[in-house]
Design an enzyme around this catalytic site. Structure first.
Site, short mmCIF file in Angstrom:
data_model
loop_
_atom_site.label_atom_id
_atom_site.label_comp_id
_atom_site.label_asym_id
_atom_site.label_seq_id
_atom_site.Cartn_x
_atom_site.Cartn_y
_atom_site.Cartn_z
N GLN A 141 0.91 -1.16 0.00
CA GLN A 141 0.05 -0.02 0.00
C GLN A 141 0.80 1.29 0.01
O GLN A 141 1.63 1.49 0.73
CB GLN A 141 -0.80 -0.04 1.08
CG GLN A 141 -1.95 1.15 1.29
CD GLN A 141 -2.43 1.06 2.68
OE1 GLN A 141 -1.84 1.06 3.47
NE2 GLN A 141 -3.79 1.15 2.50
N SER A 144 0.48 6.80 2.75
CA SER A 144 0.60 7.55 3.48
C SER A 144 1.94 8.29 2.70
O SER A 144 2.87 7.93 2.33
CB SER A 144 1.46 7.21 4.88
OG SER A 144 0.19 6.39 5.65
N SER A 176 4.70 -0.96 4.47
CA SER A 176 5.02 -2.24 4.72
C SER A 176 5.38 -3.14 3.65
O SER A 176 4.49 -3.25 2.69
CB SER A 176 3.76 -2.90 5.39
OG SER A 176 3.41 -2.06 6.62
N GLU A 259 -9.20 -1.87 5.78
CA GLU A 259 -8.14 -1.92 6.92
C GLU A 259 -8.24 -1.83 8.02
O GLU A 259 -7.81 -2.86 9.10
CB GLU A 259 -6.82 -0.85 6.40
CG GLU A 259 -5.54 -0.78 6.99
CD GLU A 259 -4.79 0.28 6.50
OE1 GLU A 259 -3.63 0.01 6.55
OE2 GLU A 259 -5.14 1.55 6.64
#
Length: 412
Positions: A141, A144, A176, A259
């Site tokens: 993902q 951010s 991650s 999520e």
């Protein structure tokens, strides 16, 4: 292994499905406690160990796919089983009894899969969903940014159209396993003249594309699970846009909702109060009144989380929209995780943070990671705002920037 397979909530049909799932798992995987415990060793301190763990997760994911268990409630033509959501929930309950895991692959499937399945084109579904479920492709993902965490819609990574491609420049962070991933779901700003929520587009990014540079971040516990990802003149074909150009926030909201539910419902073996009770016995703390009180509190929280999870599952079994907001689960889980870690470290005293005892390794790592649960997947503060507005129907916070072009907010 216990012979009883029927749960009190199961109908006859559900009990039969549970028995089928348990029989398949028993034939292919060791029960938890009978294996080598690899499925819970998720902290690795070198690249070789990380890769070996990921390869083992891929292997298990492939077994799930070949057995028809990888995505029970997905359509058959997209690699699923065409089953019901309650079947997926029952299988997850059963697989938790065995020493196996898909690891981070499961997170990528849970986040990228529904986004592509709901908003993607038929070509995108055919191209990506099957390889994703087989474990051929690992997804990360890319949301951010250094200046856009809790306020994700403030992201500044830019994607500018150039013929049949978009050229992307910017930086992402806290991604991650990005260094081990094949594909990523990416949010980028495509219209700086629009308000911040309306000028964002959702992309599928091949992580081998020139200009994509993941840099692992060494965290305080010595692992490098997180990354910052730099994007320099990265070219993404327009066919990799999911949904509408400038309409990516709707896709992102689906991902974020999944999520929070995934994290909040992710109580696993490592989070069990049984581990704390056994620790108290080993260190002679089991009869101390304050320890017993905190153990009781931890056990109560664990059971409440289980009840909330079952409430969600029951809604799915009955084909209803879940009546429990994912933010409730997420915040309660993060608070429980924090308190559980504090109790474990406290029982060890100085050995909780120093020494070479095996318990020090486990609970020292827990102490170092104590804030992960309250930050990852959206901070507790953001989720509390969500609960206030969505669950309690309180007035939303004033948003003076709601209709202001993004570039005016950032001085661009």
């Amino acid at each position: 292994m216990e012979k009883r397979t029927k749960h009190p909530q199961d109908t006859t049909e559900q009990a039969a499905f549970r028995a089928e799932a348990r029989a398949w798992l028993t034939a292919r995987a060791p029960l938890w406690g009978d294996g080598d415990g690899w499925s819970t060793r998720t902290t690795h301190f070198d690249v070789a160990a990380e890769k070996a763990y990921m390869d083992r997760c891929r292997q298990w994911q492939r077994e799930l796919y070949e057995g028809g268990w990888a995505a029970i409630d997905w359509p058959i033509d997209h690699g699923g089983r065409g089953g019901e959501r309650w079947q997926q929930q029952i299988f997850q309950q059963e697989v938790a009894r065995f020493d196996v895991t898909s690891g981070f692959l499961a997170a990528g499937i849970a986040l990228a899969g529904p986004a592509i399945g709901h908003f993607g084109t038929e070509e995108q579904k055919v191209r990506h969903l099957g390889p994703m479920l087989r474990g051929d492709m690992v997804w990360c993902q890319l949301f951010s940014e250094p200046g856009a965490g809790s306020d994700l819609a403030n992201l500044s990574t830019r994607a500018e159209p150039d013929g049949d491609e978009f050229v992307v420049n910017g930086q992402k962070v806290w991604n991650s396993s990005a260094h081990l991933s094949d594909w990523g779901i990416l949010l980028a700003r495509t219209n700086p003249d629009a308000p911040k929520h309306k000028g964002i587009t959702f992309f599928l990014l091949d992580m081998t594309t020139p200009g994509v540079e993941p840099r692992p971040i060494r965290t305080i516990n010595g692992s490098a699970h997180f990354n910052e990802v730099f994007l320099n003149e990265v070219r993404i074909p327009t066919e990799n846009v999911v949904g509408e150009v400038n309409g990516g926030w709707s896709v992102a909201r689906l991902v974020l909702a999944n999520e929070s539910t995934m994290i909040g419902g992710g109580l696993g073996r490592a989070d069990s109060t049984a581990n704390l009770i056994e620790l108290a016995r080993r260190w002679g703390k089991i009869r101390e009144p304050m320890v017993r009180q905190e153990l009781a509190r931890a056990y109560t929280r664990e059971k409440l989380l289980d009840v909330m999870g079952r409430r969600l599952q029951e809604s799915l079994r009955r084909g209803r929209q879940p009546d429990l907001d994912g933010s409730v689960l997420k915040v309660y889980w993060s608070e429980s995780r924090r308190d559980r870690g504090n109790l474990g470290v406290g029982m060890l005293g100085g050995f909780g943070v120093a020494g070479d005892h095996e318990d020090t390794k486990v609970w020292g790592n827990e102490a170092l990671n104590r804030f992960w649960g309250s930050i990852g997947g959206g901070t507790d503060e953001v989720h509390r705002n969500n609960m206030a507005e969505r669950v309690l129907d309180l007035p939303p916070e004033p948003r003076v920037d709601k209709h202001v072009p993004w570039k005016e907010q950032v001085g661009g």
